[in-house]
Design an enzyme around this catalytic site. Sequence first.
Site, PDB file in Angstrom:
ATOM      1  N   ASP A  10       0.872  -1.177   0.000  1.00 26.32           N
ATOM      2  CA  ASP A  10       0.000   0.000   0.000  1.00 26.32           C
ATOM      3  C   ASP A  10       0.909   1.228   0.000  1.00 26.32           C
ATOM      4  OD1 ASP A  10       0.931   0.240   2.593  1.00 26.32           O
ATOM      5  OD2 ASP A  10      -1.050   0.195   3.544  1.00 26.32           O
ATOM      6  N   CYS A  67       3.198  -3.221   3.978  1.00 29.28           N
ATOM      7  CA  CYS A  67       2.346  -2.090   4.358  1.00 29.28           C
ATOM      8  C   CYS A  67       3.076  -1.361   5.482  1.00 29.28           C
ATOM      9  CB  CYS A  67       0.934  -2.541   4.733  1.00 29.28           C
ATOM     10  SG  CYS A  67       0.802  -3.665   6.132  1.00 29.28           S
ATOM     11  N   THR A  69       2.995  -1.703   8.765  1.00 32.27           N
ATOM     12  CA  THR A  69       3.507  -2.643   9.780  1.00 32.27           C
ATOM     13  C   THR A  69       3.662  -4.065   9.265  1.00 32.27           C
ATOM     14  OG1 THR A  69       1.253  -3.115  10.469  1.00 32.27           O
ATOM     15  CG2 THR A  69       2.405  -1.345  11.642  1.00 32.27           C
ATOM     16  N   HIS A 100       9.560 -24.450   8.930  1.00 32.92           N
ATOM     17  CA  HIS A 100       8.619 -25.171   9.799  1.00 32.92           C
ATOM     18  C   HIS A 100       7.158 -24.954   9.429  1.00 32.92           C
ATOM     19  CE1 HIS A 100      11.430 -25.956  13.496  1.00 32.92           C
ATOM     20  NE2 HIS A 100      12.013 -26.242  12.339  1.00 32.92           N
ATOM     21  N   HIS A 135       6.642 -31.433  10.484  1.00 27.14           N
ATOM     22  CA  HIS A 135       6.039 -30.121  10.244  1.00 27.14           C
ATOM     23  C   HIS A 135       4.897 -30.204   9.227  1.00 27.14           C
ATOM     24  CE1 HIS A 135       9.276 -28.550  12.614  1.00 27.14           C
ATOM     25  NE2 HIS A 135      10.174 -29.038  11.778  1.00 27.14           N
TER      26      HIS A 135
HETATM   27  C1  RB5 Z   1      -1.717   2.698   6.603  1.00 26.10           C
HETATM   28  O1  RB5 Z   1      -1.758   3.895   7.295  1.00 26.10           O
HETATM   29  C2  RB5 Z   1      -1.483   1.538   7.567  1.00 26.10           C
HETATM   30  O2  RB5 Z   1      -2.571   1.390   8.415  1.00 26.10           O
HETATM   31  C3  RB5 Z   1      -1.219   0.275   6.800  1.00 26.10           C
HETATM   32  O3  RB5 Z   1      -0.150   0.454   5.948  1.00 26.10           O
HETATM   33  C4  RB5 Z   1      -0.849  -0.962   7.629  1.00 26.10           C
HETATM   34  O4  RB5 Z   1       0.186  -0.666   8.516  1.00 26.10           O
HETATM   35  C5  RB5 Z   1      -1.935  -1.688   8.243  1.00 26.10           C
HETATM   36  O5  RB5 Z   1      -1.752  -2.766   8.830  1.00 26.10           O
END
Ligand code: RB5
Length: 145
Positions: A10, A67, A69, A100, A135
């Site tokens: 994203d 993204c 996180t 695994h 596994h």
């Molecule tokens: C975008 O602001 C953020 O929420 C997205 O990139 C991501 O981290 C969501 O899990």
Amino acid sequence: MTKPLAIAADHAGLELKTALAAELEKRGLTVRDFGTTTSASCDYPDFAHAVGRAIEGGEIEHAILVCGTGVGMSISANRHAAVRAVVCSEPLSARMARQHNDANVLCIGGRVVGVGTAIDIVDAFLGASFEGGRHAARVAKINLA
Ligand code: RB5
């Protein structure tokens, strides 16, 4: 790896996705980019689902999703039965996820790790393979009927 490696992000992962795609292509890997391609705000599930559908359709086998996180991408991708997506911020988990858990999608947070660490994580993931054996029976139990 016989099929292209999918990559998607994203807006929050675009910069890292671009850097990773360039690095992987430099090494001769065929990378299939599922977007996004601009910094405009967009929704991570759209990209995770596009990649999930491509895995279910057999077009690709492995993917990297970025993204902010890595969390939203992994939650979304894991809604596809054929996907085993993991969020990793260090190489050990990425390697073990392949060995695994037979993970086929690596999710990374573009706001969590820098490019150098992300490359190390990708290297660990792509360099490892599923060990099978005990596994395999565990992985077979992951999906609900
Ligand atoms: C975008 O602001 C953020 O929420 C997205 O990139 C991501 O981290 C969501 O899990």
